[in-house]
Design an enzyme around this catalytic site. Structure first.
Site, PDB file in Angstrom:
ATOM      1  N   CYS A 111       0.845  -1.216   0.157  1.00 11.81           N
ATOM      2  CA  CYS A 111      -0.010  -0.068   0.171  1.00 11.81           C
ATOM      3  C   CYS A 111       0.651   1.101  -0.036  1.00 11.81           C
ATOM      4  O   CYS A 111       1.922   1.461   1.051  1.00 11.81           O
ATOM      5  CB  CYS A 111      -0.812   0.227   0.901  1.00 11.81           C
ATOM      6  SG  CYS A 111      -1.933   1.727   1.232  1.00 11.81           S
ATOM      7  N   GLU A 141       3.593  -5.892   8.830  1.00  6.18           N
ATOM      8  CA  GLU A 141       3.498  -4.628   7.821  1.00  6.18           C
ATOM      9  C   GLU A 141       4.330  -3.755   8.973  1.00  6.18           C
ATOM     10  O   GLU A 141       5.426  -2.969   9.108  1.00  6.18           O
ATOM     11  CB  GLU A 141       1.907  -3.073   8.867  1.00  6.18           C
ATOM     12  CG  GLU A 141       2.732  -2.480   8.057  1.00  6.18           C
ATOM     13  CD  GLU A 141       1.601  -1.267   8.271  1.00  6.18           C
ATOM     14  OE1 GLU A 141       1.698  -0.106   8.184  1.00  6.18           O
ATOM     15  OE2 GLU A 141       0.412  -1.178   8.454  1.00  6.18           O
ATOM     16  N   SER A 238      -5.560  -6.658  11.459  1.00  3.14           N
ATOM     17  CA  SER A 238      -6.028  -5.876  12.805  1.00  3.14           C
ATOM     18  C   SER A 238      -6.778  -4.745  13.027  1.00  3.14           C
ATOM     19  O   SER A 238      -7.512  -4.603  13.705  1.00  3.14           O
ATOM     20  CB  SER A 238      -4.659  -5.472  12.120  1.00  3.14           C
ATOM     21  OG  SER A 238      -4.285  -4.452  13.548  1.00  3.14           O
ATOM     22  N   SER A 282     -10.811  -4.809   4.383  1.00  2.00           N
ATOM     23  CA  SER A 282      -9.757  -5.655   3.587  1.00  2.00           C
ATOM     24  C   SER A 282     -11.446  -6.914   3.045  1.00  2.00           C
ATOM     25  O   SER A 282     -11.189  -7.835   2.864  1.00  2.00           O
ATOM     26  CB  SER A 282      -8.483  -6.645   4.220  1.00  2.00           C
ATOM     27  OG  SER A 282      -9.424  -6.826   5.014  1.00  2.00           O
TER      28      SER A 282
END
Length: 331
Positions: A111, A141, A238, A282
Site C-alpha cells: 500500500c 507491516e 488488525s 479488506s
C-alpha cells in the site's frame, strides 16, 4: 437500502433497525493489491506466487487461490525465476534482496500509505534518530517497517511499554505507527511517549491511514444506540479487530467479528432492536450483503446507510505490472 446523513435516525414505527456504516470495506490499498494479483494471473498465467496473504481476509485469499495464486510464507518456497507478489502490508529491504538473489520477478503491491511510513523510517534513521514504532509485534507491516532501519527502531505496543524505553539521546526521538491501529489508542501511546520524551518528533503526517480513520469514525457514529454491532472481517485483520473494540468503546452493548453471515449466532439477536453493521478495509461487499440478507430473513428491515465520510482515492497499479501490461497490449 436507505441513505441517511448524520446523526442516524431510527424508525419510530418499527422495533427493529439496521444501520450500515459508510464508508466500510475495501480501501484503495486493498483494492489495488487484489487487482494486482488478478491482473498478474491474467497476464502471466498461473501460478503466481504471493508472499503472505495479499490482504487479511480468508475469502479473498481463497478466491485468488481458486484462480491459481499460491500463497507462501517465505520466498524460499517460490521456485527460482518465478513471479511473486508482495502483499499490501509491505516487506523489508532484506526480502527484496532475497528475491533478487533467487532471480524472482517481483511485483510490489505494498500500500502506498505503508510505503510512506517506510520512507519516514529511512529519513529519521538517516538523521540518526531513535525511532519508536507503535504497532503489534509479529504483524507483517511492523516487520516490514522495522526492517527499513532495524538498528534505529524499537517497537512500542502500548503505553505500558513506555517506562522501559531506553534511547541514546532524549532530544533525538521520533515516532511512527502501524497504519491500521486504533486512532485513539495510538494517540494515547504517543501522549505517554511525549511525557517521557518532551522533544519527541512527529512524522510529517498522521500514519494511521485515511481508511482506518474513516471506518473508525463511521462505526462510532452507529454504535452509540446499537444493541448489537456486527463487524465483517477476518480475525487476523488488525483494522477489523480494532472496529469491534471501537464499537464497544463508543457505547455498543455488544460487538462481534464474523468472517461472513454463517458465523452469526442467532442468540445474539435476542431482544435486539438496533443492529449496526460495518466491515474492515479488506472485506468484499458481497460478504456484507450476506449479513444484511441474514438479518432481513429474521425480520430486520433494509439497512439505513449512515454516511460519515466520502472516499474517492484510487492508487495506480505497481509500476512493474503496468509496464508489462502496456507491453502485452502492444504485442
Amino acid at each position: 437500502m436507505t441513505d441517511l446523513g448524520l446523526p442516524p435516525v431510527l424508525d419510530p414505527e418499527t422495533a427493529k433497525n439496521v444501520l450500515l456504516a459508510a464508508p466500510r470495506g475495501y480501501c484503495a490499498g486493498v483494492d489495488r493489491a487484489v487487482i494486482t494479483v488478478e491482473k498478474a494471473l491474467d497476464l502471466y498465467g498461473a501460478p503466481v506466487y504471493v508472499r503472505k496473504q495479499i490482504v487479511h481476509n480468508k475469502h479473498v485469499v481463497a478466491n485468488l487461490e481458486s484462480r491459481g495464486a499460491i500463497f507462501v510464507e517465505e520466498l524460499d518456497e517460490v521456485p527460482e525465476g518465478r513471479t511473486v507478489v508482495f502483499s499490501a502490508h509491505g516487506v523489508s529491504p532484506a526480502v527484496h534482496a532475497q528475491a533478487a538473489e533467487r532471480s524472482l520477478k517481483t511485483i510490489d503491491a505494498t500500500c502506498p500509505l505503508v510505503t510512506k511510513v517506510h520512507h519516514e523510517a529511512r529519513r529519521f534513521a538517516s538523521d540518526d534518530y531513535d525511532i519508536l514504532l507503535i504497532g503489534h509485534e509479529g504483524h507483517e507491516e511492523v516487520e516490514g517497517t522495522a526492517g527499513e532501519a532495524p538498528e534505529h527502531i524499537q517497537l512500542v505496543q502500548s503505553p505500558d511499554d513506555v517506562a522501559g524505553i531506553v534511547v541514546r539521546d532524549p532530544a533525538k526521538v521520533a515516532w511512527l505507527s502501524q497504519t491500521t491501529l486504533s486512532v485513539d489508542e495510538t494517540l494515547e501511546t504517543v501522549a505517554a511517549i511525549r511525557e517521557k520524551f518532551p522533544l519527541l518528533l512527529d512524522p510529517p503526517s498522521d500514519d494511521i491511514c485515511y481508511a482506518t480513520q474513516n471506518r473508525q469514525l463511521a462505526i462510532k457514529e452507529i454504535s452509540q444506540s446499537a444493541d448489537l454491532v456486527i463487524v465483517v472481517g477476518s480475525r487476523n485483520s488488525s483494522n477489523s479487530v480494532r472496529l469491534v473494540e471501537v464499537a464497544l468503546e463508543a457505547g455498543a452493548k455488544a460487538s462481534y467479528l464474523v468472517d461472513d453471515h454463517t458465523e452469526i449466532d442467532e442468540a445474539w439477536l435476542d431482544g435486539v432492536e438496533t443492529v449496526s453493521v460495518t466491515s474492515g478495509a479488506s472485506v468484499p461487499e458481497d460478504l456484507v450483503e450476506g449479513v444484511l440478507a441474514f438479518l432481513s430473513e429474521r425480520g430486520y428491515p433494509d439497512a439505513k446507510a449512515v454516511h460519515s465520510a466520502e472516499e474517492s482515492l484510487i492508487f495506480a497499479l505497481p509500476p512493474e505490472l503496468r509496464r508489462d501490461l502496456r507491453a502485452a497490449q502492444k504485442a
